[in-house]
Design a protein around this motif. Structure first.
Motif, PDB file in Angstrom:
ATOM      1  N   LEU A  10       0.818  -1.218   0.000  1.00  0.00           N
ATOM      2  CA  LEU A  10       0.000   0.000   0.000  1.00  0.00           C
ATOM      3  C   LEU A  10       0.852   1.268   0.000  1.00  0.00           C
ATOM      4  O   LEU A  10       0.394   2.327  -0.414  1.00  0.00           O
ATOM      5  CB  LEU A  10      -0.949   0.023   1.196  1.00  0.00           C
ATOM      6  CG  LEU A  10      -2.153  -0.912   1.109  1.00  0.00           C
ATOM      7  CD1 LEU A  10      -2.961  -0.844   2.401  1.00  0.00           C
ATOM      8  CD2 LEU A  10      -3.024  -0.568  -0.075  1.00  0.00           C
ATOM      9  N   ASN A  11       2.093   1.172   0.467  1.00  0.00           N
ATOM     10  CA  ASN A  11       2.961   2.346   0.488  1.00  0.00           C
ATOM     11  C   ASN A  11       3.482   2.714  -0.896  1.00  0.00           C
ATOM     12  O   ASN A  11       4.087   3.767  -1.068  1.00  0.00           O
ATOM     13  CB  ASN A  11       4.124   2.150   1.457  1.00  0.00           C
ATOM     14  CG  ASN A  11       3.686   2.275   2.886  1.00  0.00           C
ATOM     15  OD1 ASN A  11       2.799   3.053   3.199  1.00  0.00           O
ATOM     16  ND2 ASN A  11       4.278   1.496   3.762  1.00  0.00           N
ATOM     17  N   GLY A  14      -0.436   5.187  -5.585  1.00  0.00           N
ATOM     18  CA  GLY A  14      -0.690   6.629  -5.674  1.00  0.00           C
ATOM     19  C   GLY A  14       0.554   7.444  -5.404  1.00  0.00           C
ATOM     20  O   GLY A  14       1.614   7.191  -5.960  1.00  0.00           O
ATOM     21  N   ASN A  15       0.432   8.428  -4.526  1.00  0.00           N
ATOM     22  CA  ASN A  15       1.575   9.264  -4.155  1.00  0.00           C
ATOM     23  C   ASN A  15       2.493   8.581  -3.150  1.00  0.00           C
ATOM     24  O   ASN A  15       3.487   9.136  -2.739  1.00  0.00           O
ATOM     25  CB  ASN A  15       1.095  10.600  -3.581  1.00  0.00           C
ATOM     26  CG  ASN A  15       0.433  11.459  -4.628  1.00  0.00           C
ATOM     27  OD1 ASN A  15       0.757  11.361  -5.803  1.00  0.00           O
ATOM     28  ND2 ASN A  15      -0.503  12.280  -4.216  1.00  0.00           N
ATOM     29  N   ASN A  17       3.313   5.952   0.389  1.00  0.00           N
ATOM     30  CA  ASN A  17       3.403   6.063   1.845  1.00  0.00           C
ATOM     31  C   ASN A  17       2.054   6.185   2.553  1.00  0.00           C
ATOM     32  O   ASN A  17       1.952   6.843   3.590  1.00  0.00           O
ATOM     33  CB  ASN A  17       4.321   7.204   2.246  1.00  0.00           C
ATOM     34  CG  ASN A  17       5.741   6.951   1.809  1.00  0.00           C
ATOM     35  OD1 ASN A  17       6.225   5.829   1.834  1.00  0.00           O
ATOM     36  ND2 ASN A  17       6.420   7.995   1.392  1.00  0.00           N
ATOM     37  N   ILE A  18       1.033   5.544   1.997  1.00  0.00           N
ATOM     38  CA  ILE A  18      -0.297   5.599   2.607  1.00  0.00           C
ATOM     39  C   ILE A  18      -0.239   5.151   4.066  1.00  0.00           C
ATOM     40  O   ILE A  18      -0.727   5.841   4.962  1.00  0.00           O
ATOM     41  CB  ILE A  18      -1.292   4.712   1.820  1.00  0.00           C
ATOM     42  CG1 ILE A  18      -1.541   5.304   0.437  1.00  0.00           C
ATOM     43  CG2 ILE A  18      -2.591   4.518   2.592  1.00  0.00           C
ATOM     44  CD1 ILE A  18      -2.275   4.365  -0.504  1.00  0.00           C
ATOM     45  N   TRP A  21       1.794   7.447   6.516  1.00  0.00           N
ATOM     46  CA  TRP A  21       1.054   8.613   7.013  1.00  0.00           C
ATOM     47  C   TRP A  21       0.002   8.207   8.032  1.00  0.00           C
ATOM     48  O   TRP A  21      -0.229   8.927   9.015  1.00  0.00           O
ATOM     49  CB  TRP A  21       0.455   9.410   5.859  1.00  0.00           C
ATOM     50  CG  TRP A  21       1.523  10.164   5.141  1.00  0.00           C
ATOM     51  CD1 TRP A  21       2.065   9.855   3.937  1.00  0.00           C
ATOM     52  CD2 TRP A  21       2.225  11.309   5.622  1.00  0.00           C
ATOM     53  NE1 TRP A  21       3.060  10.752   3.628  1.00  0.00           N
ATOM     54  CE2 TRP A  21       3.180  11.660   4.645  1.00  0.00           C
ATOM     55  CE3 TRP A  21       2.141  12.076   6.775  1.00  0.00           C
ATOM     56  CZ2 TRP A  21       4.039  12.733   4.785  1.00  0.00           C
ATOM     57  CZ3 TRP A  21       2.998  13.164   6.928  1.00  0.00           C
ATOM     58  CH2 TRP A  21       3.933  13.478   5.941  1.00  0.00           C
ATOM     59  N   LYS A  22      -0.633   7.045   7.823  1.00  0.00           N
ATOM     60  CA  LYS A  22      -1.591   6.572   8.827  1.00  0.00           C
ATOM     61  C   LYS A  22      -0.881   6.317  10.146  1.00  0.00           C
ATOM     62  O   LYS A  22      -1.384   6.657  11.213  1.00  0.00           O
ATOM     63  CB  LYS A  22      -2.280   5.292   8.350  1.00  0.00           C
ATOM     64  CG  LYS A  22      -3.329   5.526   7.314  1.00  0.00           C
ATOM     65  CD  LYS A  22      -4.050   4.235   6.976  1.00  0.00           C
ATOM     66  CE  LYS A  22      -5.179   4.487   6.003  1.00  0.00           C
ATOM     67  NZ  LYS A  22      -5.982   3.289   5.792  1.00  0.00           N
TER      68      LYS A  22
END
Length: 78
Positions: A10-11, A14-15, A17-18, A21-22
């Protein structure tokens, strides 16, 4: 789940590191001094709740098991 694993897939979406940040948000909450509970529910299932036994663990230890999903109604109950 997965917030303690920098290499979690998941990291890289997209941009990126999802989960990083969580995890930072969780740490901010923990450092705030207010009482809190963090629920990392893992994979959410669109199934009926109240069927399976709920299993808890610390950090991401449940990622090492076959128990990685939970019905949405069970998360709501928690």
């Amino acid at each position: 789940m997965g917030g303690t694993d920098l290499n979690h897939p998941l990291n890289s979406l997209g941009n990126g590191n999802i989960l990083v940040w969580k995890r930072k948000a969780e740490q901010y909450l923990a450092d705030s001094g207010i009482p809190y509970t963090i629920i990392r529910a893992g994979g959410l299932q669109d199934k009926e709740g109240g069927i399976r036994e709920l299993v808890i663990g610390k950090d991401d230890e449940l990622l090492k098991t076959d128990i990685r999903t939970i019905a949405r109604p069970d998360v709501a109950e928690v």
